[in-house]
Design a protein around this motif. Sequence first.
Motif, PDB file in Angstrom:
ATOM      1  N   ILE A  63       0.848  -1.199   0.000  1.00 38.09           N
ATOM      2  CA  ILE A  63       0.000   0.000   0.000  1.00 38.09           C
ATOM      3  C   ILE A  63       0.878   1.242   0.000  1.00 38.09           C
ATOM      4  CG2 ILE A  63      -1.468   1.425   1.492  1.00 38.09           C
ATOM      5  CD1 ILE A  63      -3.125  -0.957   2.058  1.00 38.09           C
ATOM      6  N   ILE A  64       0.527   2.184  -0.860  1.00 39.74           N
ATOM      7  CA  ILE A  64       1.123   3.519  -0.868  1.00 39.74           C
ATOM      8  C   ILE A  64       0.013   4.510  -0.549  1.00 39.74           C
ATOM      9  CG2 ILE A  64       2.374   5.245  -2.223  1.00 39.74           C
ATOM     10  CD1 ILE A  64       3.995   2.711  -1.940  1.00 39.74           C
ATOM     11  N   THR A  65       0.243   5.394   0.416  1.00 38.46           N
ATOM     12  CA  THR A  65      -0.735   6.439   0.704  1.00 38.46           C
ATOM     13  C   THR A  65      -0.359   7.699  -0.067  1.00 38.46           C
ATOM     14  OG1 THR A  65       0.413   7.430   2.607  1.00 38.46           O
ATOM     15  CG2 THR A  65      -0.955   5.506   3.046  1.00 38.46           C
ATOM     16  N   SER A  66      -1.328   8.309  -0.712  1.00 40.57           N
ATOM     17  CA  SER A  66      -1.085   9.565  -1.444  1.00 40.57           C
ATOM     18  C   SER A  66      -1.784  10.704  -0.726  1.00 40.57           C
ATOM     19  CB  SER A  66      -1.592   9.461  -2.887  1.00 40.57           C
ATOM     20  OG  SER A  66      -0.710   8.710  -3.665  1.00 40.57           O
ATOM     21  N   GLU A  67      -0.982  11.610  -0.179  1.00 35.99           N
ATOM     22  CA  GLU A  67      -1.511  12.673   0.668  1.00 35.99           C
ATOM     23  C   GLU A  67      -2.481  13.599  -0.066  1.00 35.99           C
ATOM     24  OE1 GLU A  67       2.274  13.239   3.685  1.00 35.99           O
ATOM     25  OE2 GLU A  67       2.027  14.611   2.019  1.00 35.99           O
ATOM     26  N   SER A  68      -2.119  14.051  -1.240  1.00 36.37           N
ATOM     27  CA  SER A  68      -2.947  15.042  -1.930  1.00 36.37           C
ATOM     28  C   SER A  68      -4.064  14.431  -2.757  1.00 36.37           C
ATOM     29  CB  SER A  68      -2.074  15.923  -2.832  1.00 36.37           C
ATOM     30  OG  SER A  68      -1.218  16.725  -2.045  1.00 36.37           O
ATOM     31  N   THR A  69      -3.971  13.120  -3.042  1.00 39.12           N
ATOM     32  CA  THR A  69      -5.039  12.435  -3.764  1.00 39.12           C
ATOM     33  C   THR A  69      -6.026  11.781  -2.807  1.00 39.12           C
ATOM     34  OG1 THR A  69      -3.350  11.972  -5.441  1.00 39.12           O
ATOM     35  CG2 THR A  69      -5.445  10.872  -5.728  1.00 39.12           C
ATOM     36  N   ASN A  70      -5.646  11.727  -1.517  1.00 41.54           N
ATOM     37  CA  ASN A  70      -6.500  11.153  -0.462  1.00 41.54           C
ATOM     38  C   ASN A  70      -6.854   9.693  -0.742  1.00 41.54           C
ATOM     39  OD1 ASN A  70      -6.483  13.734   0.680  1.00 41.54           O
ATOM     40  ND2 ASN A  70      -8.377  14.313  -0.348  1.00 41.54           N
ATOM     41  N   MET A  71      -5.843   8.931  -1.175  1.00 41.51           N
ATOM     42  CA  MET A  71      -6.087   7.541  -1.552  1.00 41.51           C
ATOM     43  C   MET A  71      -5.065   6.585  -0.960  1.00 41.51           C
ATOM     44  SD  MET A  71      -7.146   7.495  -5.574  1.00 41.51           S
ATOM     45  CE  MET A  71      -8.782   8.001  -6.116  1.00 41.51           C
ATOM     46  N   LEU A  72      -5.524   5.338  -0.788  1.00 42.78           N
ATOM     47  CA  LEU A  72      -4.627   4.214  -0.587  1.00 42.78           C
ATOM     48  C   LEU A  72      -4.522   3.494  -1.930  1.00 42.78           C
ATOM     49  CD1 LEU A  72      -6.026   2.636   2.736  1.00 42.78           C
ATOM     50  CD2 LEU A  72      -4.469   4.590   2.471  1.00 42.78           C
ATOM     51  N   HIS A  73      -3.317   3.364  -2.440  1.00 40.90           N
ATOM     52  CA  HIS A  73      -3.094   2.631  -3.678  1.00 40.90           C
ATOM     53  C   HIS A  73      -2.633   1.225  -3.314  1.00 40.90           C
ATOM     54  CE1 HIS A  73      -3.352   6.487  -5.749  1.00 40.90           C
ATOM     55  NE2 HIS A  73      -2.454   6.954  -4.907  1.00 40.90           N
ATOM     56  N   VAL A  74      -3.418   0.233  -3.705  1.00 36.14           N
ATOM     57  CA  VAL A  74      -3.106  -1.160  -3.387  1.00 36.14           C
ATOM     58  C   VAL A  74      -2.395  -1.784  -4.578  1.00 36.14           C
ATOM     59  CG1 VAL A  74      -4.015  -3.368  -2.597  1.00 36.14           C
ATOM     60  CG2 VAL A  74      -5.175  -1.241  -1.938  1.00 36.14           C
ATOM     61  N   ILE A  75      -1.163  -2.204  -4.358  1.00 29.84           N
ATOM     62  CA  ILE A  75      -0.311  -2.737  -5.429  1.00 29.84           C
ATOM     63  C   ILE A  75      -0.182  -4.252  -5.280  1.00 29.84           C
ATOM     64  CG2 ILE A  75       2.040  -2.732  -6.364  1.00 29.84           C
ATOM     65  CD1 ILE A  75       2.215   0.212  -5.328  1.00 29.84           C
ATOM     66  N   ARG A  76      -0.373  -4.959  -6.372  1.00 32.77           N
ATOM     67  CA  ARG A  76      -0.119  -6.396  -6.405  1.00 32.77           C
ATOM     68  C   ARG A  76       1.375  -6.588  -6.645  1.00 32.77           C
ATOM     69  NH1 ARG A  76      -2.908  -8.346 -10.991  1.00 32.77           N
ATOM     70  NH2 ARG A  76      -4.783  -7.620  -9.904  1.00 32.77           N
ATOM     71  N   ALA A  77       2.078  -7.089  -5.615  1.00 31.20           N
ATOM     72  CA  ALA A  77       3.531  -7.106  -5.645  1.00 31.20           C
ATOM     73  C   ALA A  77       4.111  -8.037  -6.706  1.00 31.20           C
ATOM     74  CB  ALA A  77       4.069  -7.483  -4.270  1.00 31.20           C
ATOM     75  N   SER A  78       3.393  -9.101  -7.044  1.00 26.94           N
ATOM     76  CA  SER A  78       3.917 -10.053  -8.027  1.00 26.94           C
ATOM     77  C   SER A  78       4.117  -9.417  -9.390  1.00 26.94           C
ATOM     78  CB  SER A  78       2.976 -11.259  -8.149  1.00 26.94           C
ATOM     79  OG  SER A  78       1.682 -10.838  -8.550  1.00 26.94           O
ATOM     80  N   GLU A  79       3.284  -8.420  -9.706  1.00 30.05           N
ATOM     81  CA  GLU A  79       3.370  -7.750 -11.003  1.00 30.05           C
ATOM     82  C   GLU A  79       3.711  -6.267 -10.877  1.00 30.05           C
ATOM     83  OE1 GLU A  79      -0.121  -9.049 -13.560  1.00 30.05           O
ATOM     84  OE2 GLU A  79      -0.623  -9.951 -11.628  1.00 30.05           O
ATOM     85  N   ASN A  80       3.693  -5.757  -9.642  1.00 25.09           N
ATOM     86  CA  ASN A  80       3.928  -4.333  -9.385  1.00 25.09           C
ATOM     87  C   ASN A  80       2.980  -3.450 -10.186  1.00 25.09           C
ATOM     88  OD1 ASN A  80       5.962  -4.411  -7.368  1.00 25.09           O
ATOM     89  ND2 ASN A  80       7.461  -4.965  -8.909  1.00 25.09           N
ATOM     90  N   ILE A  81       1.686  -3.814 -10.110  1.00 24.54           N
ATOM     91  CA  ILE A  81       0.641  -2.998 -10.721  1.00 24.54           C
ATOM     92  C   ILE A  81      -0.419  -2.673  -9.670  1.00 24.54           C
ATOM     93  CG2 ILE A  81       0.983  -3.928 -13.043  1.00 24.54           C
ATOM     94  CD1 ILE A  81      -1.489  -5.686 -12.572  1.00 24.54           C
ATOM     95  N   ILE A  82      -1.105  -1.553  -9.858  1.00 26.34           N
ATOM     96  CA  ILE A  82      -2.158  -1.155  -8.926  1.00 26.34           C
ATOM     97  C   ILE A  82      -3.407  -1.982  -9.195  1.00 26.34           C
ATOM     98  CG2 ILE A  82      -3.708   0.721  -8.261  1.00 26.34           C
ATOM     99  CD1 ILE A  82      -1.413   2.659  -8.740  1.00 26.34           C
ATOM    100  N   GLU A  83      -3.919  -2.617  -8.152  1.00 28.08           N
ATOM    101  CA  GLU A  83      -5.146  -3.406  -8.298  1.00 28.08           C
ATOM    102  C   GLU A  83      -6.377  -2.664  -7.804  1.00 28.08           C
ATOM    103  OE1 GLU A  83      -5.633  -6.217  -4.392  1.00 28.08           O
ATOM    104  OE2 GLU A  83      -4.353  -7.022  -5.983  1.00 28.08           O
ATOM    105  N   SER A  84      -6.193  -1.671  -6.931  1.00 27.77           N
ATOM    106  CA  SER A  84      -7.334  -0.857  -6.497  1.00 27.77           C
ATOM    107  C   SER A  84      -6.845   0.450  -5.900  1.00 27.77           C
ATOM    108  CB  SER A  84      -8.198  -1.599  -5.477  1.00 27.77           C
ATOM    109  OG  SER A  84      -7.467  -1.897  -4.307  1.00 27.77           O
TER     110      SER A  84
END
Length: 281
Positions: free
Chosen positions: A115-136
């Motif tokens: 998970i990466i938190t983005s302060e100004s976008t107000n989001m949690l970015h959930v990354i699938r580590a096996s492919e290093n892509i955002i899943e949600s």
Amino acid sequence: VIDAKSLNVENTIEIGERPRGIGLSPNGNELYIAISEENKIVVMDPDSLEILREFKAGSDPETFAVHPNGNIYISNEDDAKATVFNPKTGEKIAEIKVGLEPEGVAISHDGERVIITSESTNMLHVIRASENIIESNILVGSRPRSAVFTKSGDIVYATAEISGEVVKVDINKAKIIKTGSTGDAKSKPKDVILSKDEKIIYVAGGRANKVIVMDADTLEIIKNIPVGKRVWGLAMSSDGQRIFTTNGVSGTVSVINTVKNEVIKTIEVGKFPWGVVVKDK
């Protein structure tokens, strides 16, 4: 460097301009320090305190987390991206575009999600580590700062600084389960960690100068523990009985006994302490 038994400062090492995030390799043999002003990660032997090597880590590396496979996931705040590095070689493995001003990084215990938190976008970015892509992408409160996974990896707790709250998130459904206030208007939550039995969360209250103890199920406040000014970072001992806090404006580290939820010692350190990690086994 603080002796975890005596709670005395045993050493101070010149490491670079504006050190921030800090973390251990999975086997505990290497210590990583983000030197944000110099855009690099310094690798140190945690026992001898010898600097082993360093590598460039993108613009303004601030917060990072270490994956079970040994790689490092870093938030590069200025560039609105997360980067993945092999700290053994300094090789950049992946680059993932995220929201504006990425800050917090959390990795599940099984290593499947980041998970990466983005302060100004107000989001949690959930990354699938096996492919290093955002899943949600999960919209949360204003200015999310830090996050922590439960051992199962199904639940995440995250702080939202400006809205003064903690959110409990079902990661599989990408849905907020519950939101809890961290108290008064001064409370600007930053770091968050879980007790060993996962029944309690501890939240760094920022400019409220306290650690907020909350029920992990209901997100109700159990107790407020006064610490130094502008508490930012939290780290727990391996037995779960002590928490170490970095109090930026006070230039101190507070040591909390988690049985009584009381400060047992305040330790003078350098200016603006930020990151903290415990190596006690």
